[in-house]
Write an enzyme that holds these catalytic residues in place. Structure first.
Site, PDB file in Angstrom:
ATOM      1  N   TRP A  84       0.850  -1.184   0.000  1.00  0.00           N
ATOM      2  CA  TRP A  84       0.000   0.000   0.000  1.00  0.00           C
ATOM      3  C   TRP A  84       0.885   1.233   0.000  1.00  0.00           C
ATOM      4  O   TRP A  84       1.836   1.334   0.787  1.00  0.00           O
ATOM      5  CB  TRP A  84      -0.881  -0.044   1.241  1.00  0.00           C
ATOM      6  CG  TRP A  84      -1.829   1.103   1.410  1.00  0.00           C
ATOM      7  CD1 TRP A  84      -2.630   1.670   0.461  1.00  0.00           C
ATOM      8  CD2 TRP A  84      -2.095   1.809   2.627  1.00  0.00           C
ATOM      9  NE1 TRP A  84      -3.381   2.688   1.026  1.00  0.00           N
ATOM     10  CE2 TRP A  84      -3.078   2.795   2.360  1.00  0.00           C
ATOM     11  CE3 TRP A  84      -1.617   1.704   3.936  1.00  0.00           C
ATOM     12  CZ2 TRP A  84      -3.575   3.658   3.317  1.00  0.00           C
ATOM     13  CZ3 TRP A  84      -2.106   2.576   4.896  1.00  0.00           C
ATOM     14  CH2 TRP A  84      -3.071   3.539   4.586  1.00  0.00           C
TER      15      TRP A  84
ATOM     16  N   ASP B 238      -0.895  -6.001   9.317  1.00  0.00           N
ATOM     17  CA  ASP B 238      -1.877  -5.006   8.890  1.00  0.00           C
ATOM     18  C   ASP B 238      -3.118  -5.784   8.460  1.00  0.00           C
ATOM     19  O   ASP B 238      -3.091  -6.479   7.431  1.00  0.00           O
ATOM     20  CB  ASP B 238      -1.323  -4.171   7.732  1.00  0.00           C
ATOM     21  CG  ASP B 238      -2.258  -3.032   7.351  1.00  0.00           C
ATOM     22  OD1 ASP B 238      -1.885  -2.210   6.492  1.00  0.00           O
ATOM     23  OD2 ASP B 238      -3.386  -2.958   7.899  1.00  0.00           O
TER      24      ASP B 238
ATOM     25  N   LYS C 252     -13.361  -1.155   5.710  1.00  0.00           N
ATOM     26  CA  LYS C 252     -13.983  -1.951   4.646  1.00  0.00           C
ATOM     27  C   LYS C 252     -14.991  -2.949   5.169  1.00  0.00           C
ATOM     28  O   LYS C 252     -16.094  -3.032   4.661  1.00  0.00           O
ATOM     29  CB  LYS C 252     -12.911  -2.724   3.855  1.00  0.00           C
ATOM     30  CG  LYS C 252     -12.120  -1.874   2.877  1.00  0.00           C
ATOM     31  CD  LYS C 252     -10.983  -1.147   3.556  1.00  0.00           C
ATOM     32  CE  LYS C 252     -10.119  -0.406   2.560  1.00  0.00           C
ATOM     33  NZ  LYS C 252      -9.135   0.444   3.246  1.00  0.00           N
TER      34      LYS C 252
END
Lengths: 392, 500
Positions: free
Chosen positions: B229, B310, B346
């Site tokens: 990311w 993560d 999300k």
């Protein structure tokens, strides 16, 4: 149940079989941190079982029954919001609408600076977040600068600029003997600071003393700032909450603006809208022109992105709903009440006695949040202060 | 009193250059002038006649300066240049500017429905209503570490049931288990060895964890996968860590470069921190198998490398919260320490509310408690305490059996829709005979597909087909619908055939 106990035993046995190299912790050297001097007070208060306990520590507003207050305008705004918006990411700079309304409060409804788009502004995580973003920005773009912080000040100011790695100096502010402003020393410090120094100023309702310069004094400070080319950064956490009139509470800022300073401002809605836990605020930096404002804003966003990406939505929606609706805005203006701090002058030892003998909780610098004082506890509080200061 | 005039000029008091400018400013700023005059006058022993012939106040001892920004010749920030747009969030900025009716935003990883609309989950709406109707709720500051109930529930969500049991027992137990109220808890939680602090979504959790490590850990290097990311390197650099990479994605196979990964982690210095995507690797969608995870775990423990997970897509990758948490739980089950950053952006659709959590699994309860106290010192000067709203919604859902169950169903539906989009895009490319092997589209996991398109091809697709995506070729499957798949397939086909 039996087989679950078997399972967990089996698990424990297995984990102890696996190599010993990482059996020792990485964190053995980690010392327990000191309790936060302000928020730690509330922690201790909550843990106290005494029925007569009083919390005059944190600056959060209470009604006369000591219950936290949620403003009616906020409740109404929440009713309107619930079920009606999606929860998409805000831009990195936050809610444009909220920021626009917020700038009007600080700079004036018809501010030329807003019209000319000269203000770089981003939504921030309340006042703390605004100060931190500015401190990080200052470190990155004025790496040789330092920050002058008043004595005393909100304890977290020191932490913020320290963590941003900006060196700190202090300037005289409070005069313990008079319990007022030490104006002469303050002006000396402004004059003696190297040209172009950065100063942290409390726009109104100085925390923790509650002592503010007069308009005239602000004017003199502004003049001296001009002479020295200093940068003024205003922390305005109590606009509307200090005098009840947001315009009046912004006077110091308006004086500096009129005098042509390019200032920075941290604004918070924690107190004046009671949105403490929502973490809503705004950081603004007045620039020479629109182009510069665009650059500065883009750089502020670059600092926000690796910290939290974009700011939280809910509080911003509440603020823009209220300030964007004339009816709700008027309701808010009515509901804004006075909250004050009083710097009692009690010594830390006296404060400790207030806590241990009387179950009264306040910060060890003797700061009393008047918002925690009610008709129900004021007599008890006065009596207790009397007792501990007599035997000083 | 020439001396005084000189000193005034030195302080920037100028004669006005234009009459109109002067008069306009003088009328609007007379109170400011008066105030300054009074202040200044006090500094002079005796009053002196006006030295500036342009003054409009002959009785004053000094001449006023027009209030104008001309005083501050230079901003202290005049040397700034404009920062580039964030590569990911900048995609949406560009998309918004495009007037084309056929534009498609496949940039940010935010879920969209078949109709292309953002989705607020039903359980979230229900939780919101509960909160609004509860008049006893207040908006006080949360503690620095956030909402306690939320923290406990978040830890349980990711660490949950221990994995070190046979699959048969595991199945039996998960059928008997009552949603989150599990008596069968992770030993790490039961032993109070986990400290969990509420943070601002995944970003905030990573940043707080990174800052904590930079202050208290002995090895200030973090290894991040290549690619990762876009925000990861910045987060850890600003936190004070030195960032290195380990091989991860193999462009040739569009899969995992497992050999390269093992080699790079083997040659990392002992004790180094390693960032691991718990599931649904962003941007590639390529995850290690469970067997590969086990190898990674053994290697890392043998070199005392510190895992920093993560976890931004738990439940979103496979549709199962427990399955997606397996890699994390494997590491916790071996009794070692690790960090986990969680996000509800999300999997609960709470993007803008910034809800996340950082958990640090320690060797003992005492250590965990001291670690927590130090985490507070990182958080307080950053933003004092986290925002209450999103965490309240999450806690409301996680602690209620019915809401929790409903959530798992809605989550699975989102994951299933994405899996279906993968299949549709794959089929569409095959139907067009688009050159190349596109099977990676259906092999990759989670919200994103790493298409393998290069930046030239991406630019072409944006220009000619109004398709917005990041220049590394990553597309968000969540932004696709059955209706828009053909358009995307056309664009990819054209890009691949135009630029080999």
């Amino acid at each position: 149940m039996a087989f679950r106990a078997v399972i967990s035993r089996r698990v424990t046995n297995r984990s102890s079989d696996i190599g010993a190299r990482w059996m020792s912790t990485w964190w053995g050297n980690v010392e327990p941190a000191a309790k936060d001097p302000i928020l730690g007070v509330t922690e201790a208060f909550l843990a106290d079982p005494s029925p007569s306990k009083v919390n005059v520590g944190v600056g959060a507003y209470r009604d006369d029954n000591g219950k936290p207050v949620v403003l009616e305008c906020v409740r109404e705004a929440e009713r309107r919001i619930a079920g009606h918006s999606n929860m998409e990411y805000l831009p990195m700079g936050g809610s444009v609408k909220m920021v626009e309304e917020t700038l009007k409060l600080a700079y004036g409804e018809n501010s030329e600076f807003i019209k000319d788009k000269r203000i770089a502004a981003v939504q921030s995580l309340s006042g703390t977040g605004a100060c931190r973003l500015f401190a990080d920005f200052q470190k990155r773009f004025r790496p040789d600068s330092q920050i002058y912080i008043p004595v005393p000040t909100w304890a977290n100011h020191h932490n913020i600029w320290r963590d941003a790695q900006v060196p700190q100096r202090t300037f005289h502010y409070y005069h313990p003997e008079t319990r007022g402003l030490d104006f002469a020393s303050l002006m000396d410090d402004i004059k003696n600071a190297p040209n172009g120094s950065f100063f942290l100023l409390h726009a109104c309702a100085h925390n923790p003393t509650g002592v503010d310069p007069t308009e005239e004094q602000w004017g003199e400070m502004s003049y001296q700032f001009k002479a020295k080319g200093h940068f003024a950064f205003f922390d305005m956490a109590y606009q509307g909450f200090a005098s009840g009139d947001p315009e009046r509470d912004a006077k110091s800022i308006r004086i500096f603006l009129e005098d042509g300073h390019l200032i920075g401002i941290a604004q918070s809605y924690a107190k004046n809208m009671g949105l403490y836990g929502q973490r809503v605020g705004c950081l603004s930096v007045l620039c020479e022109d629109e182009k510069q404002a665009v650059s500065v804003k883009s750089q502020l966003q670059q600092l926000a992105r690796p910290m939290y990406s974009n700011p939280p939505l809910h509080g911003a929606l509440i603020v823009s709903t209220i300030l964007g609706d004339p009816e709700l805005k008027n309701l808010w203006l009515k509901e804004v009440k006075i909250g004050m701090f009083c710097y009692s002058g009690l010594t830390p030892e006296q404060v400790d006695r207030l806590t241990s003998e009387f179950h009264i909780y306040l910060t060890r610098n003797g700061r009393i949040s008047m918002a925690g004082v009610t008709t129900g506890n004021v007599g008890y509080l006065a009596n207790a202060i009397n007792k501990v200061s007599k035997s000083a | 009193m020439r001396q005084q005039v000189t000193s005034l000029e030195a302080h920037g008091f100028e004669s006005p250059t234009t009459e109109s400018a002067f008069s306009s400013t003088i009328s609007s700023s007379s109170s400011a002038s008066d105030r300054r005059l009074k202040a200044l006058a006090r500094h002079f022993v005796d009053s002196s006649p006006v030295m500036d012939s342009h003054s409009q106040n002959p009785n004053d001892t000094v001449s006023p300066s027009p209030t104008s920004s001309a005083f501050h010749a230079d901003s202290v920030f005049a040397h700034l240049v404009r920062a580039p747009e964030d590569p990911i969030l900048g995609v949406t900025v560009a998309y918004n500017k495009d007037p084309s009716p056929i534009k498609l935003n496949l940039g940010v990883g935010a879920y969209r429905t078949e109709e292309g609309k953002p989705l607020v989950l039903n359980v979230v709406r229900q939780a919101e209503q509960q909160l609004v109707n509860d008049r006893s709720r207040v908006k006080e500051y949360l503690p620095i570490v956030g909402l306690a109930e939320y923290n406990k529930l978040s830890a349980k969500l990711i660490l949950g049931a221990d994995r070190c049991i046979s699959p048969l027992f595991y199945c039996l137990i998960t059928h008997c288990m009552e949603y989150q109220d599990v008596r069968f808890k992770s030993p790490a939680i039961q032993e109070n060895r986990v400290t969990t602090v509420q943070c601002l979504s995944g970003t905030g959790s990573l940043r707080v964890g990174g800052e904590f490590l930079a202050r208290h850990y002995h090895q200030l290097t973090i290894y991040i996968p290549l690619p990762t990311w876009g925000n990861h390197p910045k987060i850890f650099t600003l936190a004070g860590l030195s960032v290195k990479t380990y091989r991860y994605y193999d462009p040739a196979t569009r899969g995992l470069d497992f050999q390269g990964l093992l080699e790079d982690l083997s040659s990392a210095p002992s004790g180094a921190i390693v960032l691991l995507h718990a599931c649904a690797h962003n941007p590639t969608g390529v995850d290690p198998t469970i067997q590969q995870w086990e190898q990674i775990r053994q290697l890392m423990r043998s070199k005392a490398l510190l895992p920093f997970f993560d976890s931004a897509y738990q439940g979103f990758a496979s549709g199962s919260l427990d399955a997606d948490a397996q890699p994390v739980r494997m590491f916790v089950a071996d009794g070692g320490e690790c960090l986990v950053a969680q996000s509800y952006a999300k999997n609960m659709g709470l993007y803008g509310e910034r809800v996340g959590a950082l958990s640090i699994v320690c060797k003992s309860a005492d250590v965990a408690s001291r670690v927590e106290s130090q985490l507070k010192l990182v958080i307080r000067p950053m933003y004092s305490s986290p925002p209450i709203h999103g965490a309240s919604i999450v806690a409301t859902i996680l602690k209620d059996r019915n809401l929790y169950t409903e959530w798992t169903i809605e989550l699975k539906a989102m994951a299933d829709r994405i899996i279906s989009m993968r299949q549709q895009l794959f089929d569409a490319l095959r139907a067009r005979g688009t050159p190349g092997d596109w099977s990676h589209i259906i092999k990759q996991i989670g919200m994103f597909t790493f298409t393998g398109l290069n930046s030239e091809q991406v630019a072409f697709m944006t220009r000619e087909y109004h398709i917005y995506m990041t220049s590394d070729g990553r597309i968000s499957m969540a932004g696709l619908s059955s209706r828009t798949v053909p358009h995307l397939a056309d664009a990819i086909h054209a890009a691949v055939t135009s630029f080999a």
